[in-house]
Design an enzyme around this catalytic site. Structure first.
Site, short mmCIF file in Angstrom:
data_model
loop_
_atom_site.label_atom_id
_atom_site.label_comp_id
_atom_site.label_asym_id
_atom_site.label_seq_id
_atom_site.Cartn_x
_atom_site.Cartn_y
_atom_site.Cartn_z
N GLU A 135 -18.00 -25.86 77.84
CA GLU A 135 -17.04 -26.06 78.40
C GLU A 135 -15.92 -24.94 79.05
O GLU A 135 -14.62 -25.06 78.40
CB GLU A 135 -16.17 -27.25 78.01
CG GLU A 135 -17.04 -28.39 77.66
CD GLU A 135 -16.25 -29.89 77.64
OE1 GLU A 135 -15.08 -30.03 77.53
OE2 GLU A 135 -16.97 -31.02 77.68
N GLU A 189 -23.31 -33.77 76.42
CA GLU A 189 -22.21 -34.62 75.96
C GLU A 189 -22.05 -35.67 76.77
O GLU A 189 -22.21 -35.46 78.05
CB GLU A 189 -20.91 -33.84 75.79
CG GLU A 189 -20.71 -33.19 74.52
CD GLU A 189 -19.31 -32.53 74.27
OE1 GLU A 189 -18.38 -33.01 74.62
OE2 GLU A 189 -19.45 -31.35 73.75
#
Ligand code: FCB
Length: 455
Positions: free
Chosen positions: A171, A359
């Site tokens: 991320e 995720e």
């Protein structure tokens, strides 16, 4: 659809089901075996940054409970584990001396997975930058990208022969915008110029990392994990639609653009290019090397409206109201349909390789009931609904190869500290007792169906 057998039947026989964690969120032992502080140690020890001034000193004490936690992963029925390596354990000052005991820990982790028949998906950077690198400016310094490249090489030299996949970054949106523009994550900057530097040097570090990984371990599939935002305009007005396109360029294009197209979005360059660092010759070629896979972290959509305020900074948007009726305990809207449109949109815009959902999960904070169980039905429902979307994506032909639940267990939820719980397994932070939640048992039943056909 919560029937695990029915749900399982909608996935290919070799689909990967896994669980995910990250080093700083679970390990603790921040001062042991030669580890030096990361920016998250400094940030969490500073009053007013993390809820309750919680820090990572103990976390889930995973560093000391490695074997029992690996047993727990095995009990969860999954075939893969996504974890991250803590740079400050490996090269404690970011550059210079390599710390062998740090490498030994991940050696044990990887061997422990292999011994249990669990595939290993390592992430090299899940936000714990060695604090010493802040002396040069952290991610706002070009030198940090080269420090990352060396760190990647050191890790692959030791673990590369036993990793099933590796991701350079987790991320970048968070370690760039959330950390340098919005000030919510370490190092807590609120500064567009710094953020734009962090953006380019993180992208560069990714590319340099890919080079190092392929050099040392050409057989390990290399990827990048992105929390792509499903940007939805708050209305179908022209203004909001244009706002959503700008938001896409800023939140997604800043990373997907250079990595998958070799260019920054034109709108971003027009609005902010003069505050970016110099993009040197060869940088974009380095950044845009073909990847073997990419990872999507998805939780919630991003609804935006136009911000018509005079002089509003690019992308000049403001949040638009939620549409979904369900909101998790961390305040995130539940809207599984946005996961579908996001994947469709990304494959339309970019030439993407195969993917994993690296995720996905929900924050619900219920604890252990009188019967000793954690009844977290809303989390179970969240998983069932989003996995149903994943099954549909596979059926539509998207190259989705696997799914990792966030998270194996409750852990240090960054600026929210320990109060926000994402685990399939409950952690009592006083006793470190782990209790598999209702959702965890359900996920185990599903995961145990795989690989299908040879049972
Ligand atoms: C993601 C992070 C992960 C976790 C979840 C809830 O942004 O990658 O570490 O905190 O959110």
């Amino acid at each position: 659809m919560t029937d695990t057998k029915m749900l399982a039947s909608r996935f290919p026989a070799d689909f990967t089901f896994g669980v995910a964690t990250a080093s700083f969120q679970i390990e603790g032992a921040t001062k042991e075996d030669g580890r030096k502080p990361s920016i998250w140690d400094a940030f969490s020890n500073m009053p007013g940054r993390v809820f309750g001034r919680h820090n990572g000193d103990v976390a889930c004490d995973h560093y000391h409970r490695l074997e029992e936690d690996l047993d727990l992963i095995k009990e969860m029925g999954v075939s893969a584990y996504r974890f991250s390596v803590a740079w400050p354990r490996i090269i404690p000052e970011g550059v210079g001396r390599v710390n062998e005991p740090g490498l030994d820990f991940y050696d044990r982790l990887v061997d422990g997975c292999k011994a249990r028949g669990i595939r290993t998906f390592a992430t090299l950077y899940h936000w714990d930058l060695p604090l010493a690198l802040m002396g040069d400016g952290g991610w706002t310094a070009r030198s940090t990208a080269y420090a990352f490249q060396r760190y990647a090489k050191v890790v692959m030299d030791r673990l590369g022969d036993r990793l099933d996949a590796v991701a350079t970054f987790n991320e970048p949106w968070c370690s760039v915008w959330l950390s340098h523009l919005y000030g919510v994550h370490a190092p807590g900057e609120r500064n567009m110029e710094a953020a734009l530097h962090a953006m380019h040097y993180t992208n560069l570090a990714h590319g340099l990392g890919v080079e190092a990984i392929r050099d040392v371990s050409p057989k390990v599939p290399v990827g990048l994990v992105l929390n792509a935002h499903s940007v939805i305009p708050g209305s179908d007005s022209e203004r909001d639609t244009a706002a959503a396109e700008r938001a896409f360029d800023f939140h997604n294009g800043a990373f997907f653009g250079p990595v998958f197209k070799g260019e920054y979005p034109a709108s971003l360059l027009n609005a902010l290019g003069d505050r970016m660092p110099k993009v040197e010759e060869g940088d974009l070629a380095t950044i845009s090397q073909k990847l073997d896979w990419w990872g999507l972290n998805y939780y919630t959509p991003m609804r935006v409206a136009d911000d018509a305020t005079e002089g509003a900074e690019f992308p000049a948007t403001r949040p638009a109201p939620f549409v979904g009726e369900t909101v998790t305990d961390i305040g995130w809207e539940v809207w599984p349909a946005a996961m579908t449109s996001l994947v469709e949109d990304l494959y339309r815009r970019y030439d993407l390789p195969e993917m994993y959902v690296t995720e996905n999960g929900a924050c619900y904070n219920m604890g252990i009931g009188a019967d000793g169980e954690v009844d977290d039905q809303p989390r179970l429902d969240y998983y069932a609904d989003h996995l149903s979307v994943c099954a549909d994506l596979v059926a539509s032909g998207y190259p989705l190869r696997g799914y990792f639940a966030w998270s194996l267990m409750d852990n240090f939820e960054w600026a929210e500290g320990y109060r926000m719980r994402f685990g399939l397994v409950h952690v009592d932070y006083e006793t470190q007792v782990r209790t598999v939640k209702k959702s965890g048992k359900w996920y185990r039943d599903l995961a145990l169906e795989f690989p299908r056909g040879n049972q």
